[in-house]
Structure formats: structure tokens, C-alpha cells
Design a protein around this motif. Structure first.
Motif, PDB file in Angstrom:
ATOM      1  N   LYS A  61       0.822  -1.215   0.000  1.00 39.36           N
ATOM      2  CA  LYS A  61       0.000   0.000   0.000  1.00 39.36           C
ATOM      3  C   LYS A  61       0.855   1.263   0.000  1.00 39.36           C
ATOM      4  O   LYS A  61       0.409   2.329  -0.420  1.00 39.36           O
ATOM      5  N   LEU A  62       2.066   1.134   0.468  1.00 34.11           N
ATOM      6  CA  LEU A  62       2.965   2.290   0.535  1.00 34.11           C
ATOM      7  C   LEU A  62       3.720   2.513  -0.765  1.00 34.11           C
ATOM      8  O   LEU A  62       4.477   3.473  -0.885  1.00 34.11           O
ATOM      9  N   GLY A  63       3.518   1.615  -1.743  1.00 32.31           N
ATOM     10  CA  GLY A  63       4.208   1.755  -3.019  1.00 32.31           C
ATOM     11  C   GLY A  63       5.361   0.773  -3.145  1.00 32.31           C
ATOM     12  O   GLY A  63       5.840   0.229  -2.139  1.00 32.31           O
ATOM     13  N   PRO A  64       5.826   0.539  -4.382  1.00 31.87           N
ATOM     14  CA  PRO A  64       6.878  -0.466  -4.617  1.00 31.87           C
ATOM     15  C   PRO A  64       8.185  -0.179  -3.877  1.00 31.87           C
ATOM     16  O   PRO A  64       8.905  -1.106  -3.497  1.00 31.87           O
ATOM     17  N   PHE A  65       8.489   1.099  -3.670  1.00 31.62           N
ATOM     18  CA  PHE A  65       9.753   1.421  -3.009  1.00 31.62           C
ATOM     19  C   PHE A  65       9.738   1.065  -1.519  1.00 31.62           C
ATOM     20  O   PHE A  65      10.792   1.034  -0.883  1.00 31.62           O
ATOM     21  N   ALA A  66       8.534   0.789  -0.986  1.00 33.20           N
ATOM     22  CA  ALA A  66       8.447   0.401   0.423  1.00 33.20           C
ATOM     23  C   ALA A  66       9.165  -0.926   0.662  1.00 33.20           C
ATOM     24  O   ALA A  66       9.645  -1.189   1.763  1.00 33.20           O
ATOM     25  N   PHE A  67       9.229  -1.754  -0.392  1.00 33.14           N
ATOM     26  CA  PHE A  67       9.909  -3.043  -0.256  1.00 33.14           C
ATOM     27  C   PHE A  67      11.432  -2.875  -0.211  1.00 33.14           C
ATOM     28  O   PHE A  67      12.144  -3.814   0.107  1.00 33.14           O
ATOM     29  N   PHE A  68      11.891  -1.691  -0.562  1.00 30.23           N
ATOM     30  CA  PHE A  68      13.333  -1.421  -0.516  1.00 30.23           C
ATOM     31  C   PHE A  68      13.656  -0.369   0.542  1.00 30.23           C
ATOM     32  O   PHE A  68      14.704   0.261   0.496  1.00 30.23           O
ATOM     33  N   LYS A  69      12.731  -0.233   1.497  1.00 25.64           N
ATOM     34  CA  LYS A  69      12.957   0.711   2.587  1.00 25.64           C
ATOM     35  C   LYS A  69      14.193   0.277   3.375  1.00 25.64           C
ATOM     36  O   LYS A  69      14.345  -0.896   3.711  1.00 25.64           O
ATOM     37  N   GLY A  70      15.059   1.218   3.651  1.00 25.40           N
ATOM     38  CA  GLY A  70      16.289   0.886   4.351  1.00 25.40           C
ATOM     39  C   GLY A  70      17.347   0.288   3.449  1.00 25.40           C
ATOM     40  O   GLY A  70      18.326  -0.267   3.935  1.00 25.40           O
TER      41      GLY A  70
END
Length: 295
Positions: free
Chosen positions: A249-258
Motif C-alpha cells: 500500500k505504501l508503493g513499490p519502493f516500500a519493499f526497498f525501505k532501508g
């Protein structure tokens, strides 16, 4: 006696765990910052701001919160994955005939998955201890050390809770081991065969930086999901798919957070691990039987 090239020496099965634990002592603060960024749901906090905030609130030693759990994880997870990979490679290889790359990939994947299962309890405690200083004082778990954390989780939540996120951790460990071990081996061989490099620290560093970048890219999405699963409150998520959708829900870049702190942490972790490993192999390793017979 004929002088024998030390590059022909082989590693002992436990060298990987010892090297990883030594590297973790250096890189732990970066791992802690990575966990903080991954568990931050709203807003954007820079690495610098997060670091300064932690030091202001609890002092510089707070950057080493959870070190005992990190060491426990490396001495289980990394000892098993490195050990299984090294023993498997030594068993399957014959002198002058290294394993094909695809076989190294398969061996690394299986070794990593095995290490991931046994390393999950240490990883759960590691994530919780690192994340504790973000919580309000009354909500903190305040584990004294890794073993205290293990005992309290078993007593208060049941042994199954120590394996929260095990499926994700296992997949991540498999990809991490493929990225680190098999690619390190292959990149090192390619550099040595080029004729421009020798079996020395420069080659080890170049190979490990490349392997670290590949491993970070392969594992970051699963690392984010694993961290959320391990740090979740009881009943917050019913399945891995629910965590996936929550993050999506936060967008695809959320999976690369950090990702940046993950790479900044994994690069020196990978470099130090392999530099330490190569030094252990060179100084305390052993020659294969075929080399011994030629002495």
C-alpha cells in the motif's frame, strides 16, 4: 620440502561463523539503523537524524543494543550456511575441476535455507532488541541479553514465536547465501583467471563488494517483510501475504525501505567476513589430500 601455494588451502567448516561474528561486532550499529528504518511506517527519517536521535536519547552505546543477539544469530545462521556450503563444495569438487556455477548456486541456496531455519530464533531476538529503544519505556521488552530474550519468549509467548517470519527468513537466507557465497566464489575465480589479479586482500575486497551489492538487491524486499513479521504485535498480521499487502500500500519502493543502510551495512559486513575468512583459511586452513601427497 616443496613450497606450497597457500591459495590451495581449504577453509574449515566453522571459519564462516567465526568470521561473520567478528564482522558483526563492527557493523552492528548499521544493522540497528536498518531495522529502525524498516519498522518506521510513516514519515521519512534520515540515517543521520536517526543516529543522532538514538545517541541523544540513550548514549552512543545504544547503537550496540542487541549485539549479543546478533552474535547468537551469526554463530548459528552463518556457521551453518557457510559450513554446509564449504563442506558440500569440498565434497563435490575434485582437484583442478571446480564446481560449475549453477551447482554453486544450488548448493548456496540449500545451505542458506538450512542456516535460515536455525538462525531465525536469534534473528527474532536481534530485531526486537534493536527496535526496543524506539518504543515508549513502558512498552519495551528490555531483554538483558540474547539468552534472556530466548527464555522470555518461550515462557511468555511459546516456542513457536521464536520462529516468527521463519519462511521469509529462510527465503532471504537462501538468496543472501546465493548472492554472497556463490557469487563471491565466481567473481574471485573470474578476477584471478583474468591475469590482472592475485589471491590477495585487494581481490578479496573487490569480490566481496560485488557479492554484497548482488546480495542486497536480491534480499531487500524479503528483509523488509521479515523485519515487519518479527517485530509485529501478537495477532497484528495473520499471514505473510497480509504483511505483503500492508507494505505494498505504501508503493513499490516500500519493499526497498532501508536499502541504503542495508547496503552500507552489508558491504562492510561482507567485506570483513570474507577478509577474515580468507585470513583464517590462509593461516589455519588445511591442504586437500592431493596436495598433501605431493609434499
Amino acid at each position: 620440502m616443496t613450497m606450497i601455494d597457500k591459495s590451495k588451502k581449504l577453509s574449515r567448516w566453522y571459519f564462516g561463523g567465526v568470521s561473520s561474528a567478528a564482522a558483526a561486532c563492527v557493523t552492528h550499529p548499521l544493522d540497528l539503523l536498518k531495522v529502525h528504518l524498516q519498522t518506521q511506517q510513516e514519515g521519512k527519517i534520515s540515517i543521520l537524524r536517526s543516529t543522532v536521535g538514538i545517541i541523544k536519547q540513550q548514549g552512543i552505546l545504544a547503537l550496540y543494543n542487541g549485539l549479543s543477539a546478533s552474535l547468537l544469530r551469526q554463530l548459528t545462521y552463518s556457521t551453518i550456511r557457510f559450513g554446509a556450503y564449504e563442506v558440500g563444495k569440498q565434497t563435490l569438487e575434485t582437484p583442478g575441476h571446480p564446481l560449475p556455477f549453477y551447482q554453486k548456486l544450488l548448493l548456496a541456496g540449500v545451505s542458506g535455507a538450512t542456516g535460515g531455519v536455525f538462525g531465525t530464533p536469534g534473528d527474532v531476538i536481534n530485531v526486537r532488541m534493536q527496535n526496543d529503544i524506539k518504543l515508549a519505556p513502558e512498552l519495551r521488552r528490555n531483554y538483558k541479553h540474547a539468552l534472556d530474550g530466548l527464555l522470555r519468549v518461550i515462557q511468555q509467548e511459546g516456542i513457536h514465536k521464536l520462529f516468527s517470519g521463519c519462511s521469509t527468513a529462510t527465503m532471504r537466507a537462501s538468496l543472501m547465501t546465493i548472492g554472497q557465497l556463490s557469487f563471491y566464489d565466481q567473481i574471485k575465480i573470474t578476477l584471478l583467471q583474468s591475469g590482472y589479479f592475485k589471491d590477495n586482500p585487494t581481490t578479496h575486497v573487490l569480490s566481496s563488494v560485488s557479492a554484497g551489492a548482488i546480495a542486497t538487491t536480491l534480499t531487500q524486499p524479503l528483509d523488509v517483510l521479515k523485519t515487519r513479521a518479527m517485530n509485529a504485535k501478537p495477532g497484528e498480521f495473520k499471514s505473510l501475504m497480509e504483511i505483503f499487502l500492508y507494505t505494498a500500500k505504501l508503493g513499490p519502493f516500500a519493499f526497498f525501505k532501508g536499502y541504503v543502510p542495508a547496503f552500507i551495512r552489508l558491504a562492510p559486513q561482507t567485506i570483513l567476513t570474507f577478509v577474515f575468512l580468507e585470513q583464517l583459511r590462509s593461516n589455519f586452513g588445511f591442504y586437500p589430500q592431493s596436495v598433501k601427497q605431493s609434499l
